[in-house]
Design a protein around this motif. Sequence first.
Motif, PDB file in Angstrom:
ATOM      1  N   THR A   1      12.198   2.656   6.742  1.00  0.00           N
ATOM      2  CA  THR A   1      13.519   3.121   7.175  1.00  0.00           C
ATOM      3  C   THR A   1      13.334   4.473   7.875  1.00  0.00           C
ATOM      4  O   THR A   1      12.594   5.331   7.397  1.00  0.00           O
ATOM      5  CB  THR A   1      14.439   3.286   5.942  1.00  0.00           C
ATOM      6  OG1 THR A   1      14.510   2.027   5.285  1.00  0.00           O
ATOM      7  CG2 THR A   1      15.836   3.722   6.362  1.00  0.00           C
ATOM      8  N   ARG A   2      13.961   4.621   9.013  1.00  0.00           N
ATOM      9  CA  ARG A   2      13.826   5.786   9.903  1.00  0.00           C
ATOM     10  C   ARG A   2      12.401   5.930  10.452  1.00  0.00           C
ATOM     11  O   ARG A   2      11.972   7.005  10.863  1.00  0.00           O
ATOM     12  CB  ARG A   2      14.256   7.101   9.221  1.00  0.00           C
ATOM     13  CG  ARG A   2      15.717   7.117   8.764  1.00  0.00           C
ATOM     14  CD  ARG A   2      16.133   8.472   8.221  1.00  0.00           C
ATOM     15  NE  ARG A   2      15.247   8.974   7.190  1.00  0.00           N
ATOM     16  CZ  ARG A   2      15.258   8.567   5.912  1.00  0.00           C
ATOM     17  NH1 ARG A   2      16.151   7.653   5.513  1.00  0.00           N
ATOM     18  NH2 ARG A   2      14.405   9.067   5.039  1.00  0.00           N
TER      19      ARG A   2
ATOM     20  N   ILE B   1       0.841  -1.210   0.000  1.00  0.00           N
ATOM     21  CA  ILE B   1       0.000   0.000   0.000  1.00  0.00           C
ATOM     22  C   ILE B   1       0.874   1.258   0.000  1.00  0.00           C
ATOM     23  O   ILE B   1       0.523   2.277  -0.587  1.00  0.00           O
ATOM     24  CB  ILE B   1      -0.947  -0.014   1.228  1.00  0.00           C
ATOM     25  CG1 ILE B   1      -1.956  -1.145   1.099  1.00  0.00           C
ATOM     26  CG2 ILE B   1      -1.655   1.328   1.408  1.00  0.00           C
ATOM     27  CD1 ILE B   1      -2.645  -1.531   2.399  1.00  0.00           C
ATOM     28  N   SER B   2       2.037   1.169   0.640  1.00  0.00           N
ATOM     29  CA  SER B   2       2.892   2.355   0.762  1.00  0.00           C
ATOM     30  C   SER B   2       3.982   2.386  -0.313  1.00  0.00           C
ATOM     31  O   SER B   2       4.997   3.067  -0.150  1.00  0.00           O
ATOM     32  CB  SER B   2       3.527   2.390   2.162  1.00  0.00           C
ATOM     33  OG  SER B   2       4.257   1.198   2.372  1.00  0.00           O
ATOM     34  N   GLY B   3       3.760   1.655  -1.386  1.00  0.00           N
ATOM     35  CA  GLY B   3       4.713   1.688  -2.500  1.00  0.00           C
ATOM     36  C   GLY B   3       6.073   1.133  -2.123  1.00  0.00           C
ATOM     37  O   GLY B   3       7.106   1.597  -2.626  1.00  0.00           O
ATOM     38  N   GLY B   4       6.099   0.167  -1.204  1.00  0.00           N
ATOM     39  CA  GLY B   4       7.340  -0.497  -0.825  1.00  0.00           C
ATOM     40  C   GLY B   4       8.037   0.130   0.371  1.00  0.00           C
ATOM     41  O   GLY B   4       8.964  -0.446   0.939  1.00  0.00           O
ATOM     42  N   ARG B   5       7.611   1.315   0.789  1.00  0.00           N
ATOM     43  CA  ARG B   5       8.330   2.045   1.835  1.00  0.00           C
ATOM     44  C   ARG B   5       8.069   1.511   3.252  1.00  0.00           C
ATOM     45  O   ARG B   5       8.946   1.490   4.096  1.00  0.00           O
ATOM     46  CB  ARG B   5       7.934   3.528   1.747  1.00  0.00           C
ATOM     47  CG  ARG B   5       8.505   4.370   2.842  1.00  0.00           C
ATOM     48  CD  ARG B   5       8.398   5.858   2.596  1.00  0.00           C
ATOM     49  NE  ARG B   5       8.643   6.570   3.835  1.00  0.00           N
ATOM     50  CZ  ARG B   5       9.823   6.655   4.415  1.00  0.00           C
ATOM     51  NH1 ARG B   5      10.877   6.082   3.872  1.00  0.00           N
ATOM     52  NH2 ARG B   5       9.961   7.298   5.558  1.00  0.00           N
ATOM     53  N   GLY B   6       6.830   1.113   3.537  1.00  0.00           N
ATOM     54  CA  GLY B   6       6.473   0.724   4.904  1.00  0.00           C
ATOM     55  C   GLY B   6       5.858   1.900   5.653  1.00  0.00           C
ATOM     56  O   GLY B   6       5.656   2.978   5.087  1.00  0.00           O
TER      57      GLY B   6
ATOM     58  N   PRO C   1      12.898  -4.782  20.408  1.00  0.00           N
ATOM     59  CA  PRO C   1      13.331  -5.175  19.064  1.00  0.00           C
ATOM     60  C   PRO C   1      14.665  -4.535  18.708  1.00  0.00           C
ATOM     61  O   PRO C   1      15.051  -3.527  19.305  1.00  0.00           O
ATOM     62  CB  PRO C   1      12.228  -4.605  18.173  1.00  0.00           C
ATOM     63  CG  PRO C   1      11.694  -3.426  18.934  1.00  0.00           C
ATOM     64  CD  PRO C   1      11.894  -3.709  20.384  1.00  0.00           C
ATOM     65  N   ASN C   2      15.342  -5.137  17.733  1.00  0.00           N
ATOM     66  CA  ASN C   2      16.578  -4.546  17.229  1.00  0.00           C
ATOM     67  C   ASN C   2      16.243  -3.735  15.983  1.00  0.00           C
ATOM     68  O   ASN C   2      15.940  -4.288  14.928  1.00  0.00           O
ATOM     69  CB  ASN C   2      17.575  -5.669  16.887  1.00  0.00           C
ATOM     70  CG  ASN C   2      18.894  -5.099  16.413  1.00  0.00           C
ATOM     71  OD1 ASN C   2      18.986  -3.895  16.114  1.00  0.00           O
ATOM     72  ND2 ASN C   2      19.916  -5.934  16.344  1.00  0.00           N
ATOM     73  N   LEU C   3      16.288  -2.415  16.121  1.00  0.00           N
ATOM     74  CA  LEU C   3      15.856  -1.535  15.036  1.00  0.00           C
ATOM     75  C   LEU C   3      17.015  -0.996  14.214  1.00  0.00           C
ATOM     76  O   LEU C   3      16.824  -0.149  13.339  1.00  0.00           O
ATOM     77  CB  LEU C   3      15.045  -0.368  15.613  1.00  0.00           C
ATOM     78  CG  LEU C   3      13.728  -0.787  16.281  1.00  0.00           C
ATOM     79  CD1 LEU C   3      13.122   0.367  17.063  1.00  0.00           C
ATOM     80  CD2 LEU C   3      12.747  -1.275  15.238  1.00  0.00           C
TER      81      LEU C   3
END
Length: 318
Positions: free
Chosen positions: A230-231, A203-208, A247-249
């Motif tokens: 990312t970020r 939905i977010s065009g691959g960005r997340g 979590p390990n971010l």
Amino acid sequence: MDSQGVVATSFGGPDVLQVRRLDAPAPKSGEVRLRQTAIGVNYIDVYIRKGLYRMIEPPAPIGMEAAGVVLESHAPGFSPGDRVAYACTPPGGYVTVRTLPAAQLVLLPDHVSEETAAALMLKGMTAEYLLHRTYRVKPGDTVLVHSAAGGVGLLLCQWASALGARVIGTVSSEAKAELARANGCEHPIVTRSYSFADKTKQISGGRGADVIYDGLGHDAAQENLAALATRGHWVSYGQATGALEPPNLGGKSGTLSQPVLFHYTEDHLQQMAGRVFAAVRDGILKPDVRHRYPFAAAADAHRDLEARRTSGQIVLLP
Ligand SMILES: NC(=O)c1ccc[n+]([C@@H]2O[C@H](COP(=O)([O-])OP(=O)(O)OC[C@H]3O[C@@H](n4cnc5c(N)ncnc54)[C@H](OP(=O)(O)O)[C@@H]3O)[C@@H](O)[C@H]2O)c1
């Protein structure tokens, strides 16, 4: 003065909740005694009843928010007959009459009923700080809201969408998806197995997701990590499926917050409540009390909440 309370007689399942006679003491300096007319039910009440959050020593009443009418006041700014509400610690909100510090109270404007206030004080102020303080949502952000048809979830969807965000939400049924969609969640994802990362990316065009509002905790952790941009910013503000292991971010330069409402209201209560009431007035927040239970049926409210049978906000009516 006599009061009735829904008391956790020990830590455990909904059956530990029983109605008991209690006392609401005369207010001391700085305190107010009020007759409560509507009481909000929140997921935190479940954690406290179970003993997951050790905030009471049973037997003791639970409950964090309510609204009502001032009976007696020993505090400036509050008079008998005033309509007020609160969301605060310590637990003790599931009572018919309560004495508490006036510093915890807000006066209700005419356009906010006591039932709406009981439904909104805790959940609305939570949405306020999550969207405006913990992370400031901007137009164009992709926001992932878990339990998007829940008490806090619906308010997050309404407000995030009004802020110009693209709102993705997870829900457990088609009926909840429809409700979330009608409340600003453009992209509801139906899942009972916490599987949502692929769709969020799609939905977010691959960005997340730029920000994830996560009231789920443990069982959704792996998918949240995968769904985060990312970020991106992961806001872990609840644990309906169990405690989150840190979590390990590092792989995403992500950040994690674990915010709690009461750490925000201790400095900003009046401002936060004011912004919530203004959002109701302006039609941004549309509180939806979908479940009303008689005061003595609090255990039924907890059963329904834990079984994922509820949506929107829940109140007990004394
Ligand atoms: N940190 C804070 O300041 C703060 C303040 C307020 C609330 N909270 C947290 O926000 C979250 C939402 O609170 P709420 O009172 O508005 O509750 P809610 O969202 O109305 O109810 C919980 C929802 O969680 C979902 N869920 C998914 N897995 C679940 C499971 N295994 N067991 C039970 N529910 C499950 C269900 O929605 P689906 O059926 O759609 O999956 C359920 O309706 C909670 O985690 C609460 O602790 C935190």
